[in-house]
Design a protein around this motif. Structure first.
Motif, PDB file in Angstrom:
ATOM      1  N   UNK A 234       0.808  -1.217   0.000  1.00 31.88           N
ATOM      2  CA  UNK A 234       0.000   0.000   0.000  1.00 31.88           C
ATOM      3  C   UNK A 234       0.843   1.270   0.000  1.00 31.88           C
ATOM      4  N   UNK A 235       0.330   2.292  -0.670  1.00 32.49           N
ATOM      5  CA  UNK A 235       0.786   3.670  -0.574  1.00 32.49           C
ATOM      6  C   UNK A 235      -0.491   4.493  -0.463  1.00 32.49           C
ATOM      7  N   UNK A 236      -1.010   4.622   0.750  1.00 28.68           N
ATOM      8  CA  UNK A 236      -2.362   5.106   0.989  1.00 28.68           C
ATOM      9  C   UNK A 236      -2.336   6.436   1.713  1.00 28.68           C
ATOM     10  N   UNK A 237      -3.000   7.424   1.138  1.00 32.46           N
ATOM     11  CA  UNK A 237      -3.170   8.729   1.772  1.00 32.46           C
ATOM     12  C   UNK A 237      -4.658   9.063   1.740  1.00 32.46           C
ATOM     13  N   UNK A 239      -7.960  11.298   3.664  1.00 33.28           N
ATOM     14  CA  UNK A 239      -8.216  12.477   4.488  1.00 33.28           C
ATOM     15  C   UNK A 239      -9.398  12.251   5.424  1.00 33.28           C
ATOM     16  N   UNK A 240      -9.518  11.004   5.894  1.00 31.18           N
ATOM     17  CA  UNK A 240     -10.601  10.640   6.808  1.00 31.18           C
ATOM     18  C   UNK A 240     -10.087   9.593   7.792  1.00 31.18           C
ATOM     19  N   UNK A 241     -10.935   9.225   8.728  1.00 34.78           N
ATOM     20  CA  UNK A 241     -10.668   8.081   9.598  1.00 34.78           C
ATOM     21  C   UNK A 241     -10.985   6.805   8.836  1.00 34.78           C
ATOM     22  N   UNK A 242     -10.153   5.792   9.028  1.00 36.91           N
ATOM     23  CA  UNK A 242     -10.438   4.458   8.474  1.00 36.91           C
ATOM     24  C   UNK A 242     -10.981   3.612   9.618  1.00 36.91           C
ATOM     25  N   UNK A 252       2.868   2.256   3.248  1.00 35.07           N
ATOM     26  CA  UNK A 252       2.528   3.364   4.121  1.00 35.07           C
ATOM     27  C   UNK A 252       1.025   3.630   4.090  1.00 35.07           C
ATOM     28  N   UNK A 253       0.455   3.861   5.279  1.00 37.28           N
ATOM     29  CA  UNK A 253      -0.945   4.263   5.397  1.00 37.28           C
ATOM     30  C   UNK A 253      -0.993   5.549   6.196  1.00 37.28           C
ATOM     31  N   UNK A 254      -1.487   6.616   5.555  1.00 35.46           N
ATOM     32  CA  UNK A 254      -1.629   7.908   6.211  1.00 35.46           C
ATOM     33  C   UNK A 254      -3.104   8.255   6.291  1.00 35.46           C
ATOM     34  N   UNK A 263      -2.814  -6.189  13.223  1.00 36.50           N
ATOM     35  CA  UNK A 263      -1.531  -6.558  12.626  1.00 36.50           C
ATOM     36  C   UNK A 263      -1.099  -7.884  13.239  1.00 36.50           C
ATOM     37  N   UNK A 264      -1.489  -8.969  12.631  1.00 34.15           N
ATOM     38  CA  UNK A 264      -1.252 -10.306  13.164  1.00 34.15           C
ATOM     39  C   UNK A 264       0.159 -10.761  12.779  1.00 34.15           C
ATOM     40  N   UNK A 265       1.037 -10.846  13.772  1.00 37.44           N
ATOM     41  CA  UNK A 265       2.433 -11.190  13.521  1.00 37.44           C
ATOM     42  C   UNK A 265       2.609 -12.597  12.937  1.00 37.44           C
ATOM     43  N   UNK A 266       1.597 -13.441  13.084  1.00 34.17           N
ATOM     44  CA  UNK A 266       1.699 -14.790  12.513  1.00 34.17           C
ATOM     45  C   UNK A 266       1.408 -14.804  11.015  1.00 34.17           C
ATOM     46  N   UNK A 267       0.881 -13.689  10.509  1.00 31.97           N
ATOM     47  CA  UNK A 267       0.486 -13.640   9.093  1.00 31.97           C
ATOM     48  C   UNK A 267       1.291 -12.620   8.282  1.00 31.97           C
ATOM     49  N   UNK A 268       1.696 -11.508   8.916  1.00 26.48           N
ATOM     50  CA  UNK A 268       2.469 -10.475   8.222  1.00 26.48           C
ATOM     51  C   UNK A 268       3.534  -9.932   9.169  1.00 26.48           C
ATOM     52  N   UNK A 269       4.476  -9.182   8.625  1.00 27.35           N
ATOM     53  CA  UNK A 269       5.484  -8.506   9.443  1.00 27.35           C
ATOM     54  C   UNK A 269       5.017  -7.073   9.667  1.00 27.35           C
ATOM     55  N   UNK A 270       4.537  -6.726  10.858  1.00 29.24           N
ATOM     56  CA  UNK A 270       4.026  -5.370  11.110  1.00 29.24           C
ATOM     57  C   UNK A 270       5.049  -4.274  10.859  1.00 29.24           C
ATOM     58  N   UNK A 271       6.348  -4.595  10.977  1.00 29.74           N
ATOM     59  CA  UNK A 271       7.382  -3.579  10.802  1.00 29.74           C
ATOM     60  C   UNK A 271       7.502  -3.106   9.361  1.00 29.74           C
ATOM     61  N   UNK A 272       6.920  -3.806   8.414  1.00 27.48           N
ATOM     62  CA  UNK A 272       7.025  -3.430   7.009  1.00 27.48           C
ATOM     63  C   UNK A 272       5.969  -2.415   6.586  1.00 27.48           C
ATOM     64  N   UNK A 273       5.060  -2.065   7.489  1.00 25.61           N
ATOM     65  CA  UNK A 273       4.020  -1.086   7.174  1.00 25.61           C
ATOM     66  C   UNK A 273       4.140   0.094   8.128  1.00 25.61           C
ATOM     67  N   UNK A 274       4.242   1.298   7.563  1.00 28.31           N
ATOM     68  CA  UNK A 274       4.310   2.517   8.360  1.00 28.31           C
ATOM     69  C   UNK A 274       2.917   3.115   8.476  1.00 28.31           C
ATOM     70  N   UNK A 275       2.474   3.403   9.683  1.00 24.24           N
ATOM     71  CA  UNK A 275       1.184   4.010   9.944  1.00 24.24           C
ATOM     72  C   UNK A 275       1.412   5.453  10.382  1.00 24.24           C
ATOM     73  N   UNK A 276       0.794   6.406   9.658  1.00 24.20           N
ATOM     74  CA  UNK A 276       0.918   7.831   9.981  1.00 24.20           C
ATOM     75  C   UNK A 276      -0.468   8.376  10.287  1.00 24.20           C
ATOM     76  N   UNK A 277      -0.638   8.923  11.489  1.00 25.16           N
ATOM     77  CA  UNK A 277      -1.916   9.521  11.882  1.00 25.16           C
ATOM     78  C   UNK A 277      -1.789  11.034  11.815  1.00 25.16           C
ATOM     79  N   UNK A 278      -2.588  11.654  10.969  1.00 23.17           N
ATOM     80  CA  UNK A 278      -2.577  13.117  10.775  1.00 23.17           C
ATOM     81  C   UNK A 278      -3.829  13.709  11.399  1.00 23.17           C
ATOM     82  N   UNK A 279      -3.818  13.856  12.681  1.00 22.06           N
ATOM     83  CA  UNK A 279      -5.019  14.340  13.391  1.00 22.06           C
ATOM     84  C   UNK A 279      -5.218  15.830  13.188  1.00 22.06           C
TER      85      UNK A 279
END
Length: 279
Positions: A234-237, A239-242, A252-254, A263-279
């Motif tokens: 994903x390269x997701x930007x 302008x709302x709450x998901x 990246x998810x912004x 983020x289930x560690x048994x299925x994916x590596x959570x460290x490979x996705x960056x989460x950015x919250x723009x409140x």
């Protein structure tokens, strides 16, 4: 060019293998394949009331005309056809056809329409029916109002502007799709696709945008969208709450916020996705 005006034509293959005709204010009544294998035909203010009207044709122009419901499976294996200001009531129109232009066309029964076609241009089209555009390629759309599930399943090289799509399972198994300034509502949007981009779109989707290789979203809004992005890169930007995000693979998810982040560690590596919250 020969002119046919205000004629009632009946019987199978009424104008078989015709060419260089102007057909005006005429009716093709009962009788299959009235213009089969014809070319260089202009049609205006005319009606088709029976099956297979324009098979294996080339260089066809249609204006202010109507294909009634029984003109089903009407335009197959045809090349270079433009239809303007017309109504296509018949289902299963366009199959394995090429270079199709529809402008200001209404299709109230568009199920299984535009299958396996190439080089399609739609402008100001209204359509209702499932499996619209399956396996079609090189599609450009500007102004579409669609109600129908499984939109463009298997399509490739698609560009859409200013559309409203109420469609479950749309854009499945697609490749190279970009959608601008549109509204989409329907479950399971975009599964199993590659290179799927949304720009300035509003989307509502249960388990939307999952199993996608290279999902891009720019300046979009997600409403009532849950369990999004599962197994997608994903390269997701937005302008709302998901409402909820589930197990993206990487990227990246912004967003303004995420109601639930799974983020289930048994299925994916959570460290490979960056989460950015723009409140």
């Amino acid at each position: 060019m020969k002119i046919i005006e205000q004629k009632l034509m009946t019987g199978e293959r009424a104008l078989f293998k015709s060419n260089d005709l102007q057909i005006s204010y005429s009716t093709f009544a009962d009788g299959e394949s009235p213009l089969k294998e014809s070319h260089d035909i202009k049609i205006d203010h005319s009606t088709f009331k029976w099956k297979y009207p324009l098979w294996y044709c080339k260089n066809i122009e249609v204006e202010d005309s109507t294909l009634f419901e029984m003109a089903r499976s009407g335009i197959w294996y045809t090349e270079n056809i433009s239809i303007h200001n017309s109504t296509i009531e018949a289902p299963k129109t366009f199959r394995r056809a090429k270079n199709i232009t529809l402008d200001n066309v209404t299709m109230p029964n568009a199920s299984e329409t535009l299958w396996n076609c190439d080089e399609i241009s739609l402008k100001n089209v209204t359509a209702k029916g499932d499996y619209f555009g399956m396996n079609s390629t090189n599609v450009k759309i500007d102004g579409l109002n669609l109600v129908g599930n499984y939109f463009l399943d298997g399509g490739k090289n698609i560009e859409i502007h200013n559309a409203k799509m109420l469609s479950k399972d749309s854009f499945w198994n697609c490749e190279n799709v970009t959608v601008y300034d549109s509204f989409i509502s329907g479950e399971y949007l975009g599964w199993n696709s590659k290179n799927l981009t949304f720009v300035n779109c509003t989307i509502e989707s249960l388990q939307g945008m999952c199993y996608i290789d290279n999902l891009v979203m720019k300046n979009c809004r997600l409403i009532n969208t849950t369990l999004a992005f599962e197994y997608s890169t994903v390269d997701v930007e937005v302008n709302s709450v998901i409402d909820s995000v589930m197990n993206p693979i990487s990227g990246t998810i912004s967003a303004k916020g995420i109601g639930e982040l799974i983020m289930d560690k048994t299925k994916i590596d959570p460290n490979k996705t960056q989460i950015i919250i723009n409140s």
